[in-house]
Every structure is written in C-alpha cells, then in structure tokens.
Enzyme design. Structure first.
Site, short mmCIF file in Angstrom:
data_model
loop_
_atom_site.label_atom_id
_atom_site.label_comp_id
_atom_site.label_asym_id
_atom_site.label_seq_id
_atom_site.Cartn_x
_atom_site.Cartn_y
_atom_site.Cartn_z
N GLU A 1 0.86 -1.20 0.00
CA GLU A 1 0.00 0.00 0.00
C GLU A 1 0.88 1.24 0.00
OE1 GLU A 1 -2.51 1.47 -0.72
OE2 GLU A 1 -3.98 1.66 0.88
N ASP A 2 0.42 2.28 -0.68
CA ASP A 2 1.22 3.51 -0.74
C ASP A 2 1.17 4.28 0.57
OD1 ASP A 2 -1.46 4.18 -1.07
OD2 ASP A 2 -1.14 5.55 -2.74
N ASP B 1 -4.07 6.10 5.80
CA ASP B 1 -4.58 7.37 6.31
C ASP B 1 -5.63 7.06 7.39
OD1 ASP B 1 -4.83 10.26 6.04
OD2 ASP B 1 -6.68 9.91 4.95
N PHE C 1 -0.82 16.46 3.15
CA PHE C 1 -1.28 15.77 1.96
C PHE C 1 -0.08 15.63 1.05
CE2 PHE C 1 -3.37 14.57 -1.87
CZ PHE C 1 -4.42 13.79 -1.40
N ARG D 1 2.06 11.68 -9.93
CA ARG D 1 2.44 10.27 -9.70
C ARG D 1 3.83 9.96 -10.24
NH1 ARG D 1 -2.05 7.30 -8.02
NH2 ARG D 1 -4.04 7.83 -8.94
P1 IMP Z 1 -7.48 5.28 3.93
O1 IMP Z 1 -8.52 4.29 3.59
O2 IMP Z 1 -8.08 6.54 4.48
O3 IMP Z 1 -6.38 4.75 4.80
O4 IMP Z 1 -6.88 5.78 2.56
C1 IMP Z 1 -5.81 5.23 1.93
C2 IMP Z 1 -5.75 5.77 0.54
O5 IMP Z 1 -6.06 7.16 0.52
C3 IMP Z 1 -4.34 5.69 -0.02
O6 IMP Z 1 -4.14 4.47 -0.70
C4 IMP Z 1 -4.30 6.86 -0.96
O7 IMP Z 1 -4.82 6.51 -2.21
C5 IMP Z 1 -5.23 7.87 -0.34
N1 IMP Z 1 -4.49 8.88 0.46
C6 IMP Z 1 -4.44 9.02 1.79
N2 IMP Z 1 -3.65 10.05 2.14
C7 IMP Z 1 -3.20 10.56 0.98
C8 IMP Z 1 -2.31 11.64 0.67
O8 IMP Z 1 -1.75 12.35 1.53
N3 IMP Z 1 -2.07 11.85 -0.64
C9 IMP Z 1 -2.63 11.11 -1.63
N4 IMP Z 1 -3.45 10.10 -1.39
C10 IMP Z 1 -3.74 9.83 -0.09
#
Ligand code: IMP
Length: 215
Positions: free
Chosen positions: A124-125, A128, A178, A191
């Site tokens: 996973e990148d 959040d 962000f 990207r």
């Molecule tokens: P979560 O479900 O809220 O944990 O979201 C995870 C996904 O939200 C990541 O795989 C990203 O695609 C996106 N995301 C969360 N934070 C960022 C950020 O700071 N920049 C870009 N994408 C984000």
C-alpha cells in the site's frame, strides 16, 4: 535514519523537478530519492528475512498509488535472493479525486488470480484513515481464504486513523500532510515524480472554501 521518521530532504523544488504549471500546488520535497531508496532496501531486507521459510510470496499491489513503490521493493527483494513473488493488482478507493476521504471503500478492479492458500503481502502507498486496509484485510481473510496476510505500507499517517490496523512494515511515518509523488497522486497529478512532495495546505484549504489560491 530514524525508522518510521519523517525525512525532510531539505531540497527545494526546482522548476525542473516540478511538473510545469503545477508549482503553485507544491510545498516542498518531503522524502528524497536517496531516502526512499535506502528505506526500501531496509524494508526488503526485513521482508526477505521474515519470509525465508515461505516458498513464494503473493504480492497484492493496491493501485494506482503503490505501483512505483512496489516495483522498487519487489526488485530489491529479488536482488537479496528473496523468494519468488507472484504479483497481482487490486484497485480500491476510499478517495475520490479530491483530498478528503469519502469514508466508503469500493473495489474498483478486483484481483485476477486466485490467492486462496497463498502467503499474501499487501503493498500500500499510504495509510490514512485505515478504512481501505481494514476492508481489504477482511475481504482477503474471509472471502479469499489466504494462508497468511501481511501489510507493507510506504507511508503511514497515524494521526488520521479512524480504524485501527496493524501494519507489518512501514516505510515512513508522516504527519498530517497531503503528500504526492512516487506513485501517489493529488487529483491524478504528480504520480510520476521519483520523490514524495507535500501539497500546500493553503492550496487545499482554498479548494475546500472555493477561494482562489493564486492559480
Ligand atoms: P485510507 O482508507 O483513508 O487509509 O486511505 C488510503 C488511501 O487514501 C491511499 O491508498 C491513498 O490513495 C489515499 N491517500 C491518503 N492520504 C493521501 C495523501 O496524503 N495523498 C494522496 N493520497 C492519499
């Protein structure tokens, strides 16, 4: 380098490094190429060590944001004589085209392989709220019947967590910025950058309120 610490490269974002016309969105480089590559090497070493009894790793790359990170990590594992890796992709999203989470997770494109009985490593990148990984974890465990499941995230933003999730491998812990670059987007931009940048909070704030922010 402190494990999981924020790496401020101190580099300024020159015009050459920033996509032309988008400089007004970018604050600075948060994690340089050199730091990314050192940390990925360390993650690969840990993974090879942890998986030394495993015949094959089934990597699941969460698109699109993890593509660049996964490519580098998987090659680093190969260079360290790690186990063979099968690679599959899934596209899931709790985000739309903007910077705020919708709170709802959707699988946009599912896996193409059968991962039942496999030792799965999710790549996973950025984590959040934790909603995406919580959803995928229970999907893989309950519906796909995997043998084992570990998660490797390049970036972790623990201050934003809504659902607790255990991460087995973390590249860097970052505050509530962000971020974009190195596969990660802001509204599909950035990207392609080989480093991680932060998006200007004033720009994001302007998007929320609808105010013009110097475009
Ligand atoms: P979560 O479900 O809220 O944990 O979201 C995870 C996904 O939200 C990541 O795989 C990203 O695609 C996106 N995301 C969360 N934070 C960022 C950020 O700071 N920049 C870009 N994408 C984000």
């Amino acid at each position: 380098m402190p494990e999981g610490g924020v790496i401020d490269s101190g580099e300024s974002l020159s015009k050459k490094l920033s996509p032309p016309g988008l400089e007004y969105m970018v604050e600075r480089i948060l994690i340089s190429r050199r730091c990314l590559s050192k940390r990925i090497q360390a993650l690969a070493e840990k993974i090879v060590n942890d998986y030394r009894q495993v015949e094959e790793i089934q990597a699941v790359v969460i698109l699109k944001g993890s593509a660049m990170f996964s490519a580098d990590l998987i090659r680093a594992i190969y260079e360290l004589d790690g186990p063979p890796i099968k690679i599959d992709f899934i596209r899931a999203s709790s985000y739309k085209a903007e910077a705020e989470s919708s709170g709802k997770v959707e699988i946009l494109d599912d896996l193409s392989d059968n991962i039942a009985g496999k030792d799965v490593l999710i790549l996973e990148d950025i984590v959040d709220t934790g909603l995406t990984l919580n959803y995928l974890k229970s999907y893989f465990l309950r519906q796909k019947g995997v043998k084992s499941l570990r998660i490797c995230a390049l970036l972790d933003k623990p201050s934003r967590r809504k659902k607790q999730i255990d991460l087995d491998y973390i590249g860097f812990e970052v505050p509530n910025y962000f971020v974009a670059g190195y596969g990660i987007d802001y509204a599909e931009h950035f990207r392609h950058l080989p480093f991680v940048i932060t998006i200007k909070p004033s720009f994001l704030e302007g998007k929320k309120t609808g105010k013009c922010t110097g475009i």
